[in-house]
Design an enzyme around this catalytic site. Structure first.
Site, mmCIF file in Angstrom:
data_model
loop_
_atom_site.group_PDB
_atom_site.id
_atom_site.type_symbol
_atom_site.label_atom_id
_atom_site.label_comp_id
_atom_site.label_asym_id
_atom_site.label_seq_id
_atom_site.Cartn_x
_atom_site.Cartn_y
_atom_site.Cartn_z
ATOM 1 N N GLU A 151 39.558 42.592 49.689
ATOM 2 C CA GLU A 151 39.168 43.976 49.993
ATOM 3 C C GLU A 151 38.541 44.070 51.376
ATOM 4 O O GLU A 151 38.733 45.051 52.089
ATOM 5 C CB GLU A 151 38.222 44.515 48.916
ATOM 6 C CG GLU A 151 38.910 44.868 47.611
ATOM 7 C CD GLU A 151 39.361 43.664 46.806
ATOM 8 O OE1 GLU A 151 38.864 42.550 47.066
ATOM 9 O OE2 GLU A 151 40.212 43.823 45.905
ATOM 10 N N HIS A 195 36.397 48.010 35.460
ATOM 11 C CA HIS A 195 37.403 49.007 35.836
ATOM 12 C C HIS A 195 36.893 50.434 35.729
ATOM 13 O O HIS A 195 37.603 51.372 36.064
ATOM 14 C CB HIS A 195 38.657 48.843 34.958
ATOM 15 C CG HIS A 195 39.248 47.477 35.058
ATOM 16 N ND1 HIS A 195 38.929 46.467 34.183
ATOM 17 C CD2 HIS A 195 40.109 46.957 35.958
ATOM 18 C CE1 HIS A 195 39.585 45.375 34.539
ATOM 19 N NE2 HIS A 195 40.291 45.640 35.609
#
Ligand SMILES: Cc1ncc(C[n+]2csc(CCOP(=O)(O)OP(=O)(O)O)c2C)c(N)n1
Length: 720
Positions: A455, A524
Site C-alpha cells: 500500500e 475488512h
C-alpha cells in the site's frame, strides 16, 4: 534581490564553463565531465555548510540573528552528489532526495540565495518558511524536477518509482517523445535501505523494469546506528547480488574518477531503457548527524579521524589540479565561490520573514487566486475543459453503487487520457469487489493495472504519477489496509502546503470499508474515516448511494485536491446503495450535504451506510425528523447542519465509526458552540461504542447502531 545562479549540467551554460575538459581523465573509459563546474558546486556546498555551522553562530555556538535549528551538513557526501548531478540533465528527469542532498540540488540549479534563505526561515524559497531548510523541492517545467522531499526517512522512494512509471506512460501511452530517455533518481543513506519504502520501490522498479536509479550514499551511520544493523554485513549491494533485473555497482564515493565512471555506467544503463540500477558509494560523514546531534557521544576520536582522512574534497582537488586547472585557477575558483556565497547570504538575509497571515494558505487548491499553478495534477485549463454539471439527468437507469463507480471510471478514462486506475487485483480480476471489472480489457494494462502488494507503494506511486501531471485513481482493497500507507497519505496531504503551492499531488484513493452485508470482522469492516478528516489537506467523501458516488468521484477526478473516496461495503451491491444513474458529466461539489428528508423537530446528521438506517428510523416520527446526509466529511457542510439545528433545536448524530473522537464529536462541538442558543436538548451521538467490528452477525448487530436504537435516541431527543 540578487540571485547567484549555480552552473548547471554538462550541456548547460553558466559561469562554471568547462576548461580543458576531459584533460584529467584517469581512464579512457571516463566520460568527459565539467570538472571545474563540479569543483565549483562542491566548494559552494562546503561554504554553505560553513556558513550555517559557524558564521551564523556567535562564539558560544548560539545561532545569531536567525535560527538554523536543523542544519544537516553534507560534508563528505558532497563531491559524489555533484558528480551525479551533472548526469541528471534530461528535461523530464526527476530526483527524489533527502535532507543531505543539497549538493545535488546545487548542481541542478538551486541558487545560493535560495539554499540559504530556506534554512534561515525567510519568505519565499522552497516552502515560504514552512519546512526545514534542507527539506527541499524544485519544480521545473523544462528541467530536472526535484520532487518534494519529506522528513521521514524512506518516504522518498515510492514517489520516485511513480515518476519512473510515469516516464513510460508519457512516452508510450501519451506519445510524448520529449519524455524519451528520462530517468528517475532516488537518493538515500545506507540506513534508508531498511525502510518499507526502499523495498516497495525496489520491487516496483525491478518487476516493471522502470527507468530508475537508486543512489545509496553509505556513510556507515544512521545517526549513531551502524550500517550492519540496516542490512546484514553492511553492504546492500552484496545482499542484492541475486536480485533480478537490477544493475548493481559499488564503489568509493571519495574517488572522483571512480565515482564518475560508476555513475556514468548506471545512468547510461537506465537511460537506455535496460531497467533499474542501484549504486552504492561509500562516503565519510565529516560532521555530526545534524545541528542538534553531537557525534562525540557515540563515535571514538579514531573513528572521526579515519573519516576526516577520507574527505573527498582534497581528492577532487588533486584530480583537477594541475591536470585541468592550475593552482592559480583553483585559487581563483575558491575566491569566486567565496564571493558568490557572500552575495547569496546577503541576499538571503535581506529577504523578509514569512507572513504569518498566510500560514493557512495552500492547505487546498485555490483556483480563485491569480497565483501560479502548482506543479502536479491536471492543469486548470484541463480541469475547466472537463467541466461537469450539478444537474442530474432524470432518465438514467437504476444502478448499483458499484456499477455507478465503474461507469464513472470508464467515462473518465474515455475523456481524460491522463487517468490511470490501479491497485491490488484491479486489473485482470477487476478488483476484489469487481468495481473495476472489464476496465483493463477496454483500456489496456498501461491505464488499468495490478500493483505489487504494498500500500505504501500504491500511494507513493500515485503521488509520483500525479506530480508528473497524471490523474491517478488508486484502490486500497479495504480501509484497514491503508494503514501501511499512512506515511505516504500524510505526506500527500501536506504536500501543497509545505511547498507553498509549488507542488501538488491530487490523487484519488478509493477504499471500500465498513460492515458488510450481514458480516463483519476487525480487518475488512473498519471505517475509521475520522482519521482522514483529521489529516491535513484531504477531501473525504463517504457517499450513501450510487448517484452521489458518481458525482463525488467525478468531482474528485476533475479536481485539484487529494481525495479519500470511501465505498461502503454494505452499499456496493445492495438495493440500499442503488440509485438512478445521474449522467456522465454529473458532479457533486464537496461540502454540500443532501437533505434527505425535511422535518421540524430534530436534525439527524449521518453519512455512508447509516443514512439508510436513519431514514428507516425517521419514518416512525412523521415529519419530525430532518435527515441530513453529509456526503463529505472534509469539508463538511456546517452551514446546512447549523441552519437545520437552528430550526429544529435538536441534533442527533449517527455514525459507524467509534464514538470516542469519531467525527460526530467534531459536529457536536460545533453545534454546541455555534447553535447553543437554539438548542432545546443536549446534542446526542449514536455510534459504535469503541469496539472493533466482530465477525458473527449476532455480535455485529450488537455493536452497530440499529434502526431501533436510532429511533429510541431520536425519541429521547424529541422528549427532552
Ligand atoms: C521514518 C523515520 N524514522 C526515523 C527518523 C529519524 N532519523 C532521521 S535521519 C535518521 C538516520 C538516517 O540515516 P541514513 O539513511 O543512513 O542517512 P544519513 O543521515 O546517514 O545521510 C533517522 C533515524 C526519520 N526521520 N524518519
Amino acid at each position: 534581490m540578487t540571485t547567484v545562479p549555480v552552473p548547471r549540467g554538462p550541456r548547460s551554460r553558466g559561469s562554471g564553463a568547462p576548461r580543458k575538459e576531459g584533460a584529467a581523465a584517469t581512464s579512457s573509459a571516463e566520460p568527459s565531465f565539467d570538472w571545474r563546474r563540479i569543483a565549483y558546486n562542491a566548494l559552494v556546498s562546503r561554504a554553505l555548510d560553513d556558513v550555517e555551522e559557524t558564521t551564523n553562530r556567535n562564539r558560544a555556538g548560539v545561532p545569531r540573528d536567525h535560527v538554523v535549528l536543523y542544519q544537516f551538513s553534507a560534508r563528505g557526501h558532497d563531491v559524489a552528489q555533484v558528480i551525479l548531478g551533472s548526469l541528471i540533465n534530461h528535461k523530464h528527469d526527476a530526483a527524489s532526495a533527502y535532507y543531505r542532498s543539497r549538493p545535488l540540488l546545487l548542481s541542478l540549479g538551486l541558487t545560493i540565495e535560495d539554499a540559504l534563505a530556506s534554512p534561515l526561515g525567510r519568505a519565499g524559497g522552497f516552502s515560504d518558511g514552512r519546512d526545514i531548510g534542507v527539506v527541499c523541492n524544485m519544480p521545473s517545467r523544462d528541467g530536472t524536477v526535484v520532487l518534494p522531499m519529506s522528513g521521514d526517512v524512506g518516504s522518498q522512494f515510492t514517489p520516485c518509482a511513480g515518476w519512473a512509471q510515469s516516464i513510460r506512460y508519457h512516452t508510450e501511452t501519451l506519445k510524448q517523445p520529449d519524455w524519451d530517455g528520462a530517468i528517475a533518481v532516488v537518493l538515500g543513506g545506507e540506513a534508508s535501505v531498511a525502510t518499507n519504502g526502499f523495498w516497495s520501490s525496489l520491487t516496483m522498479a525491478t518487476t516493471l523494469r522502470l527507468p530508475m536509479l537508486f543512489y545509496v550514499e553509505d556513510n556507515g551511520l544512521g545517526i549513531s546506528v551502524r550500517g550492519d544493523m540496516q542490512t546484514p554485513g553492511g553492504d546492500i549491494t552484496r545482499n542484492l547480488a541475486s536480485f533480478e533485473n537490477l544493475f548493481l555497482k559499488n564503489g568509493d564515493g571519495t574517488n572522483p574518477s571512480e565515482t564518475a565512471q560508476l555513475l556514468s555506467q548506471c545512468v547510461d544503463h537506465v537511460r537506455a531503457g535496460r531497467g533499474p540500477a542501484l549504486v552504492r558509494l561509500t562516503v565519510p560523514r565529516l560532521c555530526s548527524h545534524s545541528g542538534p546531534d553531537n557525534q562525540r557521544g557515540y563515535r571514538t576520536d579514531a573513528e572521526i579521524a579515519s573519516d576526516t582522512a577520507r574527505d573527498p574534497l582534497p581528492r577532487l582537488r588533486a584530480h583537477i589540479v594541475p591536470a585541468i586547472l592550475s593552482e592559480a585557477e583553483w585559487s581563483e575558483l575558491e575566491r569566486e565561490v567565496e564571493r558568490d556565497v557572500s552575495a547569496g547570504l546577503d541576499a538571503a538575509r535581506a529577504r523578509p520573514t514569512p507572513d504569518p497571515s498566510n500560514v493557512s494558505h495552500w492547505l487546498y487548491a485555490d483556483d480563485s487566486s491569480n497565483s501560479a499553478e502548482a506543479f502536479g495534477g491536471l492543469s486548470r485549463e484541463e480541469r475547466y475543459a472537463l467541466g461537469g454539471t450539478t444537474a442530474a439527468s432524470d432518465d438514467g437507469d437504476v444502478v448499483r453503487f458499484a456499477e455507478g463507480i465503474r461507469r464513472t471510471l470508464r467515462h473518465e478514462l474515455e475523456v481524460n487520457p491522463k487517468v490511470v486506475v490501479f491497485g491490488e487485483d484491479v486489473g485482470r480480476k477487476g478488483g476484489v469487489h469487481l468495481v473495476t471489472e472489464g476496465l483493463q480489457k477496454q483500456f489496456g494494462d498501461d491505464r488499468v493495472f495490478d500493483t505489487s502488494l504494498s500500500e505504501e507503494g500504491i500511494i507513493g506511486r500515485a503521488v509520483g504519477m500525479a506530480i508528473s501531471g497524471l490523474m491517478p485513481v488508486a484502490e486500497i482493497q479495504f480501509r484497514k489496509y491503508a494503514d501501511p500507507a499512512a506515511e505516504q497519505l500524510n505526506n500527500c496531504g501536506t504536500l501543497r502546503w509545505r511547498t507553498a503551492n509549488r507542488f501538488a499531488a491530487p490523487i484519488v484513493v478509493r477504499m471500500p470499508g465498513g460492515f458488510g452485508k450481514d458480516v463483519g470482522d476487525p480487518w475488512h469492516s473498519l471505517s475509521d474515516e475520522v482519521r482522514f478528516a483529521h489529516a491535513y489537506g484531504w477531501h473525504v467523501a463517504i457517499p450513501s448511494n450510487a448517484a452521489d458516488a458518481v458525482g463525488l468521484l467525478r468531482s474528485a477526478m476533475r479536481g485539484a485536491n487529494p481525495t479519500i473516496f470511501f465505498e461502503h461495503r454494505s452499499l456496493l451491491m445492495t438495493s440500499d446503495g442503488s440509485m438512478r444513474y445521474p449522467g456522465d458529466d454529473y458532479i457533486v461539489p464537496f461540502g454540500t450535504a443532501n437533505v434527505v428528508r425535511k422535518g421540524s423537530g430534530v436534525t439527524v446528521v449521518s453519512w455512508g451506510a447509516l443514512v439508510h438506517r436513519c431514514a428507516e428510523a425517521a419514518e416512525r416520527f412523521g415529519d419530525a425528523v430532518e435527515l441530513i446526509d453529509l456526503r463529505t466529511i472534509a469539508p463538511w457542510d456546517r452551514a446546512c447542519v447549523l441552519a437545520s439545528v437552528e430550526k429544529t433545536g435538536r441534533c442527533v448524530i449517527v455514525h459507524e465509526d467509534n464514538l470516542t473522537a469519531g467525527f460526530g464529536a467534531e459536529i457536536a462541538a460545533r453545534v454546541a458552540k455555534d447553535a447553543f442558543w437554539y438548542l432545546d436538548a443536549p446534542v446526542d451521538r449514536v455510534a459504535v461504542e469503541d469496539i472493533p467490528m466482530p465477525y458473527h452477525p449476532i455480535l455485529l448487530n450488537a455493536v452497530l447502531p440499529s434502526v431501533d436504537t436510532i429511533a429510541e435516541r431520536i425519541a429521547a431527543a424529541l422528549r427532552a
